[in-house]
Design a protein around this motif. Structure first.
Motif, mmCIF file in Angstrom:
data_model
loop_
_atom_site.group_PDB
_atom_site.id
_atom_site.type_symbol
_atom_site.label_atom_id
_atom_site.label_comp_id
_atom_site.label_asym_id
_atom_site.label_seq_id
_atom_site.Cartn_x
_atom_site.Cartn_y
_atom_site.Cartn_z
ATOM 1 N N CYS A 38 -13.402 -9.154 -0.837
ATOM 2 C CA CYS A 38 -13.380 -10.132 0.187
ATOM 3 C C CYS A 38 -14.661 -11.223 0.497
ATOM 4 O O CYS A 38 -14.657 -12.153 1.501
ATOM 5 C CB CYS A 38 -13.054 -9.507 1.647
ATOM 6 N N ARG A 39 -15.518 -10.769 -0.254
ATOM 7 C CA ARG A 39 -16.869 -11.602 -0.380
ATOM 8 C C ARG A 39 -17.356 -11.681 1.172
ATOM 9 O O ARG A 39 -17.585 -12.567 1.697
ATOM 10 C CB ARG A 39 -16.475 -13.171 -0.699
ATOM 11 N N ALA A 40 -17.051 -10.373 1.800
ATOM 12 C CA ALA A 40 -17.489 -10.110 3.124
ATOM 13 C C ALA A 40 -18.917 -9.747 3.563
ATOM 14 O O ALA A 40 -19.360 -9.893 4.421
ATOM 15 C CB ALA A 40 -16.496 -8.980 3.768
ATOM 16 N N GLY A 41 -19.446 -9.086 2.432
ATOM 17 C CA GLY A 41 -21.060 -8.840 2.561
ATOM 18 C C GLY A 41 -20.955 -7.289 2.946
ATOM 19 O O GLY A 41 -22.110 -6.676 3.098
ATOM 20 N N PHE A 42 -19.707 -6.614 2.832
ATOM 21 C CA PHE A 42 -19.639 -5.205 3.376
ATOM 22 C C PHE A 42 -18.657 -4.525 2.622
ATOM 23 O O PHE A 42 -17.691 -5.240 2.158
ATOM 24 C CB PHE A 42 -19.791 -4.771 4.698
ATOM 25 N N GLU A 43 -18.377 -3.303 2.819
ATOM 26 C CA GLU A 43 -17.405 -2.798 2.023
ATOM 27 C C GLU A 43 -16.056 -2.584 3.047
ATOM 28 O O GLU A 43 -16.277 -2.269 4.154
ATOM 29 C CB GLU A 43 -17.541 -1.331 1.790
ATOM 30 N N MET A 107 -18.709 -10.396 -10.855
ATOM 31 C CA MET A 107 -19.869 -9.987 -11.443
ATOM 32 C C MET A 107 -20.908 -10.700 -10.748
ATOM 33 O O MET A 107 -22.129 -10.751 -11.370
ATOM 34 C CB MET A 107 -19.832 -10.416 -13.218
ATOM 35 N N GLU A 108 -20.615 -11.585 -9.817
ATOM 36 C CA GLU A 108 -21.867 -12.353 -9.137
ATOM 37 C C GLU A 108 -22.355 -11.311 -8.157
ATOM 38 O O GLU A 108 -21.759 -10.508 -7.564
ATOM 39 C CB GLU A 108 -20.883 -13.199 -8.245
ATOM 40 N N ILE A 109 -23.783 -11.464 -8.527
ATOM 41 C CA ILE A 109 -24.725 -10.700 -7.854
ATOM 42 C C ILE A 109 -24.775 -10.903 -6.351
ATOM 43 O O ILE A 109 -24.660 -12.086 -5.948
ATOM 44 C CB ILE A 109 -25.945 -10.693 -8.294
ATOM 45 N N GLU A 110 -24.654 -9.910 -5.401
ATOM 46 C CA GLU A 110 -24.534 -10.110 -4.036
ATOM 47 C C GLU A 110 -25.934 -9.742 -3.321
ATOM 48 O O GLU A 110 -26.470 -8.593 -3.368
ATOM 49 C CB GLU A 110 -23.584 -9.161 -3.256
ATOM 50 N N LYS A 111 -26.762 -10.728 -3.021
ATOM 51 C CA LYS A 111 -27.864 -10.698 -2.292
ATOM 52 C C LYS A 111 -28.121 -9.749 -1.470
ATOM 53 O O LYS A 111 -27.316 -9.647 -0.397
ATOM 54 C CB LYS A 111 -28.383 -12.145 -1.917
ATOM 55 N N GLY A 112 -29.114 -8.605 -1.270
ATOM 56 C CA GLY A 112 -28.954 -7.604 -0.230
ATOM 57 C C GLY A 112 -28.201 -6.553 -0.549
ATOM 58 O O GLY A 112 -28.564 -5.426 -0.008
ATOM 59 N N ARG A 113 -27.133 -6.635 -1.357
ATOM 60 C CA ARG A 113 -26.359 -5.706 -1.886
ATOM 61 C C ARG A 113 -26.532 -5.313 -3.276
ATOM 62 O O ARG A 113 -25.936 -4.703 -4.131
ATOM 63 C CB ARG A 113 -24.901 -5.852 -1.536
ATOM 64 N N ASP A 114 -27.596 -5.851 -3.835
ATOM 65 C CA ASP A 114 -27.941 -5.721 -5.550
ATOM 66 C C ASP A 114 -29.019 -4.819 -5.526
ATOM 67 O O ASP A 114 -29.223 -4.424 -6.763
ATOM 68 C CB ASP A 114 -28.239 -7.049 -6.135
ATOM 69 N N ASN A 141 -15.163 -13.595 -7.369
ATOM 70 C CA ASN A 141 -15.084 -14.909 -7.517
ATOM 71 C C ASN A 141 -14.264 -15.662 -6.406
ATOM 72 O O ASN A 141 -14.634 -16.638 -5.730
ATOM 73 C CB ASN A 141 -14.921 -15.405 -8.805
ATOM 74 N N GLU A 142 -13.088 -14.973 -6.318
ATOM 75 C CA GLU A 142 -12.037 -15.480 -5.034
ATOM 76 C C GLU A 142 -11.836 -14.258 -4.139
ATOM 77 O O GLU A 142 -11.330 -13.183 -4.449
ATOM 78 C CB GLU A 142 -10.881 -15.979 -5.585
ATOM 79 N N PRO A 143 -12.064 -14.608 -2.870
ATOM 80 C CA PRO A 143 -11.607 -13.500 -1.959
ATOM 81 C C PRO A 143 -9.872 -13.014 -2.083
ATOM 82 O O PRO A 143 -9.240 -14.012 -2.483
ATOM 83 C CB PRO A 143 -11.597 -13.983 -0.516
ATOM 84 N N LEU A 144 -9.521 -12.013 -2.016
ATOM 85 C CA LEU A 144 -8.209 -11.667 -2.257
ATOM 86 C C LEU A 144 -7.318 -12.257 -0.953
ATOM 87 O O LEU A 144 -7.811 -12.405 0.156
ATOM 88 C CB LEU A 144 -7.997 -9.975 -2.070
ATOM 89 N N PRO A 145 -5.996 -12.719 -1.172
ATOM 90 C CA PRO A 145 -5.342 -13.349 -0.317
ATOM 91 C C PRO A 145 -5.272 -12.527 1.331
ATOM 92 O O PRO A 145 -5.327 -13.448 2.079
ATOM 93 C CB PRO A 145 -3.793 -13.273 -0.846
ATOM 94 N N PHE A 146 -5.247 -11.174 1.155
ATOM 95 C CA PHE A 146 -5.251 -10.553 2.342
ATOM 96 C C PHE A 146 -6.534 -10.345 3.255
ATOM 97 O O PHE A 146 -6.361 -10.216 4.540
ATOM 98 C CB PHE A 146 -4.903 -9.087 2.200
ATOM 99 N N CYS A 147 -7.415 -10.791 2.593
ATOM 100 C CA CYS A 147 -8.741 -10.762 3.202
ATOM 101 C C CYS A 147 -8.907 -11.637 4.622
ATOM 102 O O CYS A 147 -9.612 -10.983 5.525
ATOM 103 C CB CYS A 147 -9.989 -11.209 2.188
ATOM 104 N N ALA A 148 -8.355 -12.663 4.756
ATOM 105 C CA ALA A 148 -8.574 -13.516 5.758
ATOM 106 C C ALA A 148 -8.029 -12.766 7.246
ATOM 107 O O ALA A 148 -8.709 -12.721 8.022
ATOM 108 C CB ALA A 148 -7.854 -14.661 5.788
ATOM 109 N N GLN A 149 -6.886 -12.170 6.983
ATOM 110 C CA GLN A 149 -6.246 -11.399 7.942
ATOM 111 C C GLN A 149 -7.027 -10.188 8.155
ATOM 112 O O GLN A 149 -7.251 -9.789 9.432
ATOM 113 C CB GLN A 149 -4.799 -10.904 7.431
ATOM 114 N N LEU A 150 -7.319 -9.606 7.179
ATOM 115 C CA LEU A 150 -8.326 -8.234 7.296
ATOM 116 C C LEU A 150 -9.398 -8.554 8.165
ATOM 117 O O LEU A 150 -9.849 -7.797 9.118
ATOM 118 C CB LEU A 150 -8.603 -7.560 5.881
ATOM 119 N N LEU A 151 -10.106 -9.497 7.746
ATOM 120 C CA LEU A 151 -11.519 -9.786 8.433
ATOM 121 C C LEU A 151 -11.214 -10.132 9.843
ATOM 122 O O LEU A 151 -11.975 -9.825 10.624
ATOM 123 C CB LEU A 151 -12.407 -10.789 7.833
#
Ligand code: NAG
Length: 161
Positions: A38-43, A107-114, A141-151
């Motif tokens: 989700c490119r959320a910054g957390f699990e 494969m993009e490094i997530e700053k603070g989670r790396d 690279n792209e958030p999954l479609p369900f992410c907007a709703q989930l977040l």
């Protein structure tokens, strides 16, 4: 009298040095590597764990900032790794760092989670030889479609409390 005191002292030194040596052991560092879908910054509950991801344990000396120990590991089918590091690292700061993801879309490094710090000393107040590191994450690279709703659900619930 002086002699027995000396002997006693020598004996205490011997015993304590044996205790010191036997308390120094190998550490098993365990943790997981995830794909932040989700490119959320957390699990989230749709976070995926990455098999075959490479991580490295790096121990840097407090004073010199030199990397003293480095050891690599690879995650298994559940995205978990286990790296064994020997010796005591009381004068070092040890971290698990992400090295490489086998997933092209994640494969993009997530700053603070790396990177995650682990304490590899016997006097740190943690018993046992297993150290659990915080999960490390790569960004999809792209958030999954369900992410907007989930977040929205996650943060919406946060406001109600
Ligand atoms: C994840 O959580 C959301 C919100 O609580 C829920 O709607 C969704 O069904 C869950 N998805 C999975 C795969 O568990």
């Amino acid at each position: 009298m002086a002699l027995t005191k000396f002997h006693l002292l020598a004996f205490i030194c011997l015993v304590s040095s044996i205790a010191l040596v036997t308390s120094i052991d190998t550490f098993s560092i365990q943790g997981r590597v995830y794909c932040d879908t989700c490119r959320a910054g957390f699990e989230t509950n749709i976070t995926e764990y990455i098999p075959g991801a490479k991580v490295r344990v790096e121990c840097t000396h407090f004073l010199t900032n030199k990397v003293e120990h480095s050891n690599e590991g690879v995650t298994d089918s559940s995205g978990s790794y286990k790296i064994t590091v020997s010796n005591d690292h009381a004068d070092e700061i040890c971290e698990v760092v992400l090295v490489e993801s086998p997933q092209e879309n994640c494969m993009e490094i997530e700053k603070g989670r790396d990177r995650a710090q682990v304490l590899l000393a016997n006097d740190g107040g943690i018993s046992g030889n297993t150290r659990h590191a915080n999960s490390l994450g790569f960004l999809r690279n792209e958030p999954l479609p369900f992410c907007a709703q989930l977040l929205q659900e996650y943060f919406g619930q946060g406001e109600e409390d």
